[in-house]
Motif scaffolding. Structure first.
Motif, short mmCIF file in Angstrom:
data_model
loop_
_atom_site.label_atom_id
_atom_site.label_comp_id
_atom_site.label_asym_id
_atom_site.label_seq_id
_atom_site.Cartn_x
_atom_site.Cartn_y
_atom_site.Cartn_z
N LEU A 120 8.54 -8.98 7.06
CA LEU A 120 7.10 -8.97 6.98
C LEU A 120 6.48 -10.26 6.65
CD1 LEU A 120 7.07 -5.23 5.33
CD2 LEU A 120 6.76 -5.90 7.48
N SER A 121 5.09 -10.17 6.88
CA SER A 121 4.29 -11.16 6.45
C SER A 121 3.90 -10.80 5.19
CB SER A 121 3.04 -11.68 7.43
OG SER A 121 2.41 -10.30 7.54
N ASP A 122 2.98 -11.87 4.49
CA ASP A 122 2.49 -11.41 3.44
C ASP A 122 1.52 -10.31 3.26
OD1 ASP A 122 4.21 -13.34 2.09
OD2 ASP A 122 2.70 -14.94 2.17
N GLU A 123 0.52 -10.48 4.44
CA GLU A 123 -0.52 -9.40 4.75
C GLU A 123 0.13 -8.08 4.88
OE1 GLU A 123 -2.82 -10.80 7.84
OE2 GLU A 123 -3.81 -12.43 6.67
N GLU A 124 1.08 -8.12 5.70
CA GLU A 124 1.82 -6.87 5.90
C GLU A 124 2.47 -6.30 4.54
OE1 GLU A 124 3.05 -7.55 10.64
OE2 GLU A 124 4.39 -7.75 9.06
N LEU A 125 2.98 -7.23 4.08
CA LEU A 125 3.64 -6.60 2.40
C LEU A 125 2.66 -5.99 1.73
CD1 LEU A 125 6.27 -6.43 0.99
CD2 LEU A 125 5.56 -8.48 -0.15
N VAL A 126 1.39 -6.66 1.48
CA VAL A 126 0.40 -6.10 0.91
C VAL A 126 -0.35 -4.68 1.32
CG1 VAL A 126 -2.02 -6.63 0.08
CG2 VAL A 126 -0.52 -8.25 -0.12
N ALA A 127 -0.34 -4.65 2.84
CA ALA A 127 -0.47 -3.43 3.41
C ALA A 127 0.23 -2.06 3.02
CB ALA A 127 -0.93 -3.52 5.08
N LEU A 128 1.66 -2.60 2.88
CA LEU A 128 2.63 -1.83 2.83
C LEU A 128 2.49 -1.07 1.42
CD1 LEU A 128 5.20 -0.20 3.98
CD2 LEU A 128 6.40 -2.12 2.64
N LYS A 129 2.09 -2.09 0.59
CA LYS A 129 2.02 -1.52 -0.87
C LYS A 129 0.69 -0.71 -1.21
CE LYS A 129 4.40 -5.35 -2.95
NZ LYS A 129 4.21 -6.69 -4.05
N SER A 130 -0.42 -1.18 -0.53
CA SER A 130 -1.57 -0.24 -0.39
C SER A 130 -1.47 1.07 0.23
CB SER A 130 -2.74 -1.08 0.17
OG SER A 130 -2.44 -0.95 1.80
N LEU A 131 -0.72 1.22 1.27
CA LEU A 131 -0.33 2.52 1.88
C LEU A 131 0.53 3.46 1.02
CD1 LEU A 131 0.11 1.44 5.66
CD2 LEU A 131 -1.94 3.03 4.73
N LYS A 132 1.30 2.72 0.41
CA LYS A 132 2.17 3.48 -0.56
C LYS A 132 1.50 4.11 -1.85
CE LYS A 132 6.83 3.06 -2.74
NZ LYS A 132 7.98 2.02 -3.21
N SER A 133 0.53 3.37 -2.16
CA SER A 133 -0.08 3.76 -3.75
C SER A 133 -1.49 4.59 -3.16
CB SER A 133 -0.45 2.41 -4.18
OG SER A 133 -1.48 1.71 -3.36
N ASN A 134 -1.45 4.77 -2.09
CA ASN A 134 -2.87 5.61 -1.48
C ASN A 134 -2.36 7.09 -1.71
OD1 ASN A 134 -5.24 6.79 -0.65
ND2 ASN A 134 -5.38 5.48 1.22
N LYS A 135 -2.84 7.73 -2.69
CA LYS A 135 -2.37 9.21 -2.83
C LYS A 135 -3.32 10.10 -2.08
CE LYS A 135 0.70 7.94 -5.69
NZ LYS A 135 2.25 7.96 -5.32
N SER A 136 -4.56 9.79 -1.41
CA SER A 136 -5.37 10.54 -0.76
C SER A 136 -4.74 11.15 0.85
CB SER A 136 -6.66 9.89 -0.62
OG SER A 136 -6.58 8.65 -0.03
#
Length: 269
Positions: A153-169
């Motif tokens: 994964l690129s750095d942007e995709e890794l950040v996107a993965l973490k944001s999707l994982k932390s999104n509880k809504s």
């Protein structure tokens, strides 16, 4: 790399000097201007590199996520996905985030084949220089990646993965058919789950002993299956063979043995 580091040091020193002599508003405007100009140059360079790679490849590079996202991603939630998040989800459930290079021969072969595509587009001396650079970089990569996982994964995709994982809504789940991904709001997902549980096929248990009774019944049934496996029922042929092999008592021999026993206990005349 050395020139880039030197330029970065110069830029940081210039910005620190400007921060001392400018107001906060002017300094923020200067930073925005520098960022916008740098991002503009970056986009232009990326576009040029993309065109070069497409010419060398003879077509588009990688997967066409614009066509794939309508087939693989079904966003029913109120959350709007970014382009990076869509590209990440288009990779599917079976995508490996980290991997090891196990077969280095295939890796070297792919590098050589891709390098041969450049040979007809550049001078021989330039081609030899590029090959040496690629060889040195590949050798360094292989030496460091023997016991190291490589991130896919690129750095942007890794950040996107973490944001999707932390999104509880939202809830990201797999569709019933195919490899597509469905994104739902968590509240709607919970309501639908409660509606399914309120159906007639489910029953509320008021007795706490029901689970224990059911467990004992299942254990008895499992033990009976184990006994049947260890001691399977005999067939008619096996029963007949067993009857043939079992010794049968002869009436004459039994009679003689009984008489001999009695004669032993007779008193002398």
């Amino acid at each position: 790399r050395c020139t880039l580091l030197a330029e970065l040091k110069q830029i940081t020193s210039i910005l620190t000097e400007l921060e001392k002599h400018l107001s906060s508003i002017d300094y923020s405007n200067v930073k925005k201007f520098c960022f916008n100009s740098a991002s503009k140059v970056h986009r232009e360079i990326m576009k040029i590199h993309k065109n070069k790679l497409e010419k060398l490849n003879g077509g588009p590079i990688g997967q066409n996520y614009e066509e794939m996202k309508s087939k693989l991603i079904h966003n029913i939630s109120s959350y709007t996905l970014t382009q990076t998040e869509e590209r990440l989800l288009c990779r599917g459930w079976d995508f490996c985030i980290e991997d090891n290079i196990k077969n280095f021969l295939d890796f070297e072969t792919d590098l050589e084949l891709n390098a041969m595509k450049i040979q007809s587009h550049c001078h021989e001396s330039v081609f030899n220089l590029i090959c040496r650079k690629i060889h040195n970089a590949s050798q360094q990569l292989m030496s460091t990646s023997k016991h190291k996982k490589i991130r896919n994964l690129s750095d942007e995709e890794l950040v996107a993965l973490k944001s999707l994982k932390s999104n509880k809504s939202i809830v990201i789940c797999k569709a019933d058919k195919g490899n597509s991904i469905v994104i739902l709001d968590r509240e709607i997902y919970m309501k639908k789950a409660e509606e399914i549980l309120k159906g007639e096929q489910f029953q509320l248990l008021n007795n706490d002993k029901c689970h224990r009774e059911r467990e004992t019944e299942l254990n008895k049934y499992i033990f009976s299956l184990v006994k049947d496996v260890n001691n399977p029922p005999k067939t008619k042929q096996q029963q007949q063979q067993q009857q043939q092999h079992t010794p049968t008592k002869n009436k004459k021999t039994t009679a003689s043995t009984t008489t001999s026993k009695f004669t032993c206990f007779q008193s002398p005349p």
